[in-house]
Design a protein around this motif. Structure first.
Motif, PDB file in Angstrom:
ATOM      1  N   THR A   1      55.727   5.383  -1.004  1.00 19.94           N
ATOM      2  CA  THR A   1      55.751   6.641  -1.456  1.00 19.94           C
ATOM      3  C   THR A   1      54.312   7.266  -1.628  1.00 19.94           C
ATOM      4  O   THR A   1      53.757   6.793  -2.735  1.00 19.94           O
ATOM      5  N   PRO A   2      53.578   8.263  -0.969  1.00 17.14           N
ATOM      6  CA  PRO A   2      52.301   8.650  -1.185  1.00 17.14           C
ATOM      7  C   PRO A   2      52.412   9.666  -2.441  1.00 17.14           C
ATOM      8  O   PRO A   2      53.384  10.162  -2.676  1.00 17.14           O
ATOM      9  N   GLY A   3      51.210   9.819  -2.862  1.00 14.04           N
ATOM     10  CA  GLY A   3      50.958  10.573  -3.946  1.00 14.04           C
ATOM     11  C   GLY A   3      50.176  11.863  -3.568  1.00 14.04           C
ATOM     12  O   GLY A   3      49.239  11.609  -2.523  1.00 14.04           O
ATOM     13  N   TYR A   4      50.567  13.108  -3.608  1.00 16.25           N
ATOM     14  CA  TYR A   4      49.977  14.350  -3.296  1.00 16.25           C
ATOM     15  C   TYR A   4      49.556  15.020  -4.152  1.00 16.25           C
ATOM     16  O   TYR A   4      49.809  14.848  -5.370  1.00 16.25           O
ATOM     17  N   THR A   5      48.441  15.750  -4.030  1.00 14.99           N
ATOM     18  CA  THR A   5      47.793  16.612  -4.850  1.00 14.99           C
ATOM     19  C   THR A   5      48.245  17.874  -5.092  1.00 14.99           C
ATOM     20  O   THR A   5      47.931  18.867  -6.031  1.00 14.99           O
ATOM     21  N   CYS A   6      49.069  18.177  -4.092  1.00 14.59           N
ATOM     22  CA  CYS A   6      49.648  19.675  -4.149  1.00 14.59           C
ATOM     23  C   CYS A   6      50.997  19.749  -3.648  1.00 14.59           C
ATOM     24  O   CYS A   6      51.445  18.887  -2.870  1.00 14.59           O
ATOM     25  N   SER A   7      51.744  20.855  -3.614  1.00 14.68           N
ATOM     26  CA  SER A   7      53.006  20.971  -2.999  1.00 14.68           C
ATOM     27  C   SER A   7      52.800  21.502  -1.699  1.00 14.68           C
ATOM     28  O   SER A   7      51.711  21.864  -1.201  1.00 14.68           O
ATOM     29  N   SER A   8      53.925  21.407  -0.671  1.00 13.52           N
ATOM     30  CA  SER A   8      53.735  21.870   0.582  1.00 13.52           C
ATOM     31  C   SER A   8      53.470  23.311   0.736  1.00 13.52           C
ATOM     32  O   SER A   8      52.398  23.612   1.745  1.00 13.52           O
ATOM     33  N   GLN A   9      53.881  24.131  -0.332  1.00 17.06           N
ATOM     34  CA  GLN A   9      53.304  25.509  -0.229  1.00 17.06           C
ATOM     35  C   GLN A   9      51.921  25.642  -0.620  1.00 17.06           C
ATOM     36  O   GLN A   9      51.096  26.493  -0.023  1.00 17.06           O
ATOM     37  N   GLU A  10      51.511  24.853  -1.528  1.00 19.61           N
ATOM     38  CA  GLU A  10      50.111  24.896  -1.979  1.00 19.61           C
ATOM     39  C   GLU A  10      49.204  24.338  -0.783  1.00 19.61           C
ATOM     40  O   GLU A  10      48.007  24.857  -0.631  1.00 19.61           O
ATOM     41  N   LYS A  11      49.753  23.381  -0.205  1.00 15.76           N
ATOM     42  CA  LYS A  11      49.120  22.752   0.825  1.00 15.76           C
ATOM     43  C   LYS A  11      48.664  24.058   1.962  1.00 15.76           C
ATOM     44  O   LYS A  11      47.581  23.956   2.536  1.00 15.76           O
ATOM     45  N   GLU A  12      49.710  24.871   2.578  1.00 15.39           N
ATOM     46  CA  GLU A  12      49.439  25.723   3.367  1.00 15.39           C
ATOM     47  C   GLU A  12      48.437  26.688   2.766  1.00 15.39           C
ATOM     48  O   GLU A  12      47.463  27.236   3.549  1.00 15.39           O
TER      49      GLU A  12
END
Length: 409
Positions: A146-157
């Protein structure tokens, strides 16, 4: 300078159907008096506990692996792994590319998933949304990551669009006919001139901080260089190590025309140089000691990680000072004074003399500072009709160099 080997503790897990393991491959910061570097790659506290459900209840199906061996063939850290580890590497890459909440991988308690994930992030600066921390649920025959992400998918785009725009802005300034060396030098100067060092910068372990925020630490500097040069087809490795006595650090190794060279954009920033008496050097200065240099040159103050075999950097063909007539194999006071005067006649902001060894530097140092500089300053006053003259000089005994900054006012 002796290399330090980081000891890795062998992990021993209980024989149960599943365990939970929390890992982190990026962390806080260490502060020193002269240099301020982010501290990363610290092993997080590992928590192991029994999973309530048995592995048989979780299912054993794996998604089709679409990331091929060919796609990672040029990934430096990936190629340090075994064949089995490279498969796990590809599985994780596929999962985080899609920002999957859980990535099922062919790993067991015998596999060092933390190392594999660490290597993946070193190879892929474009994965700015990966926080570096992850949790693992380990079963007998597979692992759920389970990776940790710095932002949501929308924020990533949205962030990716800003990164693309920043990359385009940078790359548009490079001549289409530029050589590989000219491209490397351009990126080195661009980063030094556009990014400010700030240990408190947001997202400072990834390229969003440096490319969009224009403020980062060594991780952001180095990953930005890796990202931009890779886009131009120039192999660039993210190197990790430390500054002796001052903490962890990151920089790059680049390949230019078949030879490897060390490069540190963070140390190229003049904010880390101090002039005589602690006076700040003029803005816009760049330290070219760290552009396409040798192992011997950079190891004067860097210690490279020795758990992987980095390419040897022995060529001095792209020494910036040699290429620009600032390099001296011997000391001749008349020659050096004439070069200083030529610099003044040309109205140059600075004059640099870099010597081939510590012995030549030792022969030149006192004469340059105590005799040649005052004479050149008198010539500057006479040539430009000035009543008073001031100049600033910086000594760098580790790199056998003296830099002089002229004032024409």
């Amino acid at each position: 300078m002796a290399r330090r080997r980081r000891k890795r503790k062998k992990r021993i897990f209980p024989k149960i159907a599943g365990i939970v393991l929390l890992l982190a491959v990026a962390g806080g910061a260490a502060v020193s008096a002269q240099y301020i570097w982010p501290r990363f790659l610290q092993t997080a506290e590992e928590t192991v506990g029994k999973v309530a459900e048995q592995a048989s209840e979780q299912g054993t199906g794996f998604p089709e692996l679409t990331v091929t061996e060919e796609e990672v063939a040029d990934d430096f850290y990936c190629q340090q792994l075994t064949e089995r580890e490279r498969m796990i590497y590809r599985e994780i890459l596929q999962g985080v590319n899609s920002m999957e909440e859980m990535v099922k991988i062919h790993a067991t308690e015998e596999d060092d998933v933390g190392k594999i994930y660490e290597y993946l992030l070193y190879d892929h600066p474009e994965l700015f949304w990966c926080a570096g921390n992850t949790s693992l649920t380990i079963y007998d025959e597979y692992t759920e990551l389970t990776p940790g992400y710095t932002c949501s998918s929308q924020e990533k785009e949205e962030r990716q669009s800003r990164i693309d725009a920043a990359a385009q802005e940078c790359l548009s300034g490079i001549d289409s006919g530029a050589s590989d060396y000219e491209k490397i030098k351009y990126v080195f100067e661009y980063i030094v001139n556009t990014v400010d060092y700030d240990e408190n910068a947001s997202d400072n372990q990834n390229i969003y901080s440096s490319m969009v925020g224009k403020s980062s630490v060594c991780a952001g500097y180095s990953r930005m260089a890796q990202y931009l040069l890779t886009q131009m087809g120039i192999p660039c490795i993210y190197v990790i190590g430390e500054i002796e006595g001052q903490g962890s650090h990151a920089w790059n190794i680049v390949n230019c025309d078949g030879a490897y060279y060390q490069m540190d954009t963070t140390f190229g920033d003049p904010v880390f140089l101090q002039a005589e008496g602690g006076e700040n050097l003029p803005s816009g200065s760049i330290n070219y000691d760290y552009l396409c240099c040798t192992d011997a040159e950079i190891m004067a103050d860097h210690v490279q990680w020795d758990e992987v075999d980095y390419p040897q950097c022995t060529s001095d063909n792209l020494n910036y000072y040699r290429m620009n007539g600032m390099y001296y194999d011997s000391f001749d006071s008349d020659v050096l004074l004439q070069k200083m005067n030529d610099s003044i006649y040309a109205g140059e902001e600075s004059f640099v003399c870099k010597f081939s060894s510590s012995s030549v530097y030792g022969d030149a140092r006192d004469t340059v500072i105590n005799e040649l500089l005052p004479k050149a300053a008198q010539n500057l006053a006479s040539f430009y009709g000035l009543d008073t003259v001031s100049y600033t000089y910086a000594e760098d005994g580790e790199h056998n160099k003296i830099t002089v900054f002229w004032s024409y006012e």
